[in-house]
Design an enzyme around this catalytic site. Structure first.
Site, PDB file in Angstrom:
ATOM      1  N   GLU A 123      36.716  35.046  43.994  1.00 51.01           N
ATOM      2  CA  GLU A 123      37.700  36.119  43.864  1.00 51.01           C
ATOM      3  C   GLU A 123      37.289  37.309  44.750  1.00 51.01           C
ATOM      4  OE1 GLU A 123      37.581  37.864  40.014  1.00 51.01           O
ATOM      5  OE2 GLU A 123      38.868  39.528  40.648  1.00 51.01           O
TER       6      GLU A 123
ATOM      7  N   ASP B 249      39.805  38.470  47.564  1.00 54.31           N
ATOM      8  CA  ASP B 249      40.375  39.815  47.604  1.00 54.31           C
ATOM      9  C   ASP B 249      40.383  40.329  49.043  1.00 54.31           C
ATOM     10  OD1 ASP B 249      41.048  42.528  46.308  1.00 54.31           O
ATOM     11  OD2 ASP B 249      39.228  42.977  47.426  1.00 54.31           O
TER      12      ASP B 249
ATOM     13  N   ASP C  68      43.383  37.113  39.333  1.00 51.08           N
ATOM     14  CA  ASP C  68      42.013  36.779  39.757  1.00 51.08           C
ATOM     15  C   ASP C  68      41.946  35.359  40.309  1.00 51.08           C
ATOM     16  OD1 ASP C  68      41.383  39.239  38.737  1.00 51.08           O
ATOM     17  OD2 ASP C  68      40.241  38.495  37.008  1.00 51.08           O
TER      18      ASP C  68
ATOM     19  N   GLU D  49      43.551  35.052  43.741  1.00 52.24           N
ATOM     20  CA  GLU D  49      42.639  35.533  44.791  1.00 52.24           C
ATOM     21  C   GLU D  49      41.519  34.527  45.035  1.00 52.24           C
ATOM     22  OE1 GLU D  49      42.902  40.373  44.851  1.00 52.24           O
ATOM     23  OE2 GLU D  49      41.478  39.486  43.438  1.00 52.24           O
TER      24      GLU D  49
END
Lengths: 237, 237
Positions: free
Chosen positions: B50, B54, B122, B125
């Site tokens: 994650e 991101d 989450d 990502e």
């Protein structure tokens, strides 16, 4: 692409200094724009490239951290990255490559010493943006930049005096608000063993962000900073 | 790579649903990890992916915005991106691809409806992170994801009811502090033409971040939000 052949020669020198062997794919107009300060033109300057370059920097850093320290926690990743992407680190990179020599800006801006760090950090990110957009990939970036990020992250981790979370928290508060966090640290007397302990609270903008306890003042402050840093990063990482 | 052949089949179905034609390069263990919630394991879960994802999301968004809206200001880029990378948008993407079906978590976690949005955001990502790390490039991401980001950013820009900076500011304050900004809006009587104007201040954590004036309450609040949003983003973009 650039009208001034002297400028293109200069930029070729810079790209070689970065360590790029194959320069055929570099978009020279974009690189020129990356080194044009907003004092020269309100629209034709490095700001958009800096926006892209900031994301390039964050991804390159995440990738290096993931590949190098696979067993570390995400909190540690975030702490190291916040130092890697801080203006302080970017200025070190920019100075290493002598970026200031290539940055075009108004004379009155150049005299404004207090803005030097953010100009150089911005321009460095914009260079990353220009190189990324030259090929729409990391192709012109990773070969020279990943080793530098790796070396810097090793430095950050190995520094025995590194105050990891304190530095990380400070980089974040300064980066976002140009303000420092405030530590309030007190002694706790411990009747059991004569040794004192310390309790530290870290405050930012009138909010308590974390508390830490330790045998030294430093340890207590580190603990408080860690709690604060993990709190502010829990959603943004 | 994955011991359970049924699970690998499931993940192949997901990857096809994403629109990836060539699935040979997908690292299935990473993708499996991207869909493993921390309730299953404290160390073997999607958190590191994650973290990488991101950054992938931010770069993919920056690239789409740069390529699509070259004449827009960086402030507009930042405003649109903050909506693109918000949990609210990510949950829409996750729901479109029915990510929840593939996410492995403890039953007690699955019952916890209030955490659903952040789990799905989450995990989405983390999928981006797993696909990026499968080839260490955007190769498995851009073909299906760039068109989606482009479509979504067009939607955001064209929405006549879009409150761009108010949404962007709210996404930022909620994302970082789980708090909403507070607007204080007053009428200013204007003796010259009988029409009232409005003045709005936006406050966050006891600090005034912006002021706006307008002929409607909405316009005044938008102005205040814009000032605040540009202020908080001036160093982080």
């Amino acid at each position: 692409m650039i009208k001034d052949p002297r400028r293109e020669k200069e930029l070729q020198k810079l790209v070689k200094r970065l360590g790029l062997l194959d320069t055929k794919k570099v978009n020279w107009s974009l690189l020129n724009l990356a080194l044009t300060h907003p004092s020269i033109s309100q629209t034709e300057n490095y700001q958009q490239l800096e926006f892209v370059g900031d994301a390039v920097l964050r991804l390159a850093s995440a990738e290096v951290l993931y590949n190098t320290y696979k067993t570390e926690s995400v909190g540690e990743f975030a702490a190291i990255r916040s130092i890697l992407v801080s203006d302080r680190t970017l200025v070190q990179f920019a100075d290493y490559y002598e970026i200031e020599e290539y940055l075009i800006m108004k004379e009155s801006t150049a005299k404004h010493k207090i803005g030097r760090n953010s100009r150089l950090a911005d321009a460095f990110e914009a260079i990353l943006g220009a190189l990324y957009l030259s090929t729409n990939s990391m192709e012109l970036i990773k070969p020279w930049f990943a080793p530098i990020l790796k070396k810097k992250s090793t430095e950050i981790r190995q520094d025995p005096t590194r105050h990891n979370y304190k530095d990380a928290l400070q980089a974040w508060t300064q980066g976002n608000y140009k303000e420092l966090p405030i530590y309030q640290t007190q002694t706790i007397s411990n009747s059991q063993d004569d040794h004192n302990s310390f309790i530290s609270e870290v405050w930012f903008q009138k909010k308590k962000l974390g508390t830490g306890i330790g045998k030294t003042k430093k340890e207590a402050e580190q603990g408080a900073a860690k709690e604060a840093f993990l709190l502010i990063n829990q959603d943004s990482i």
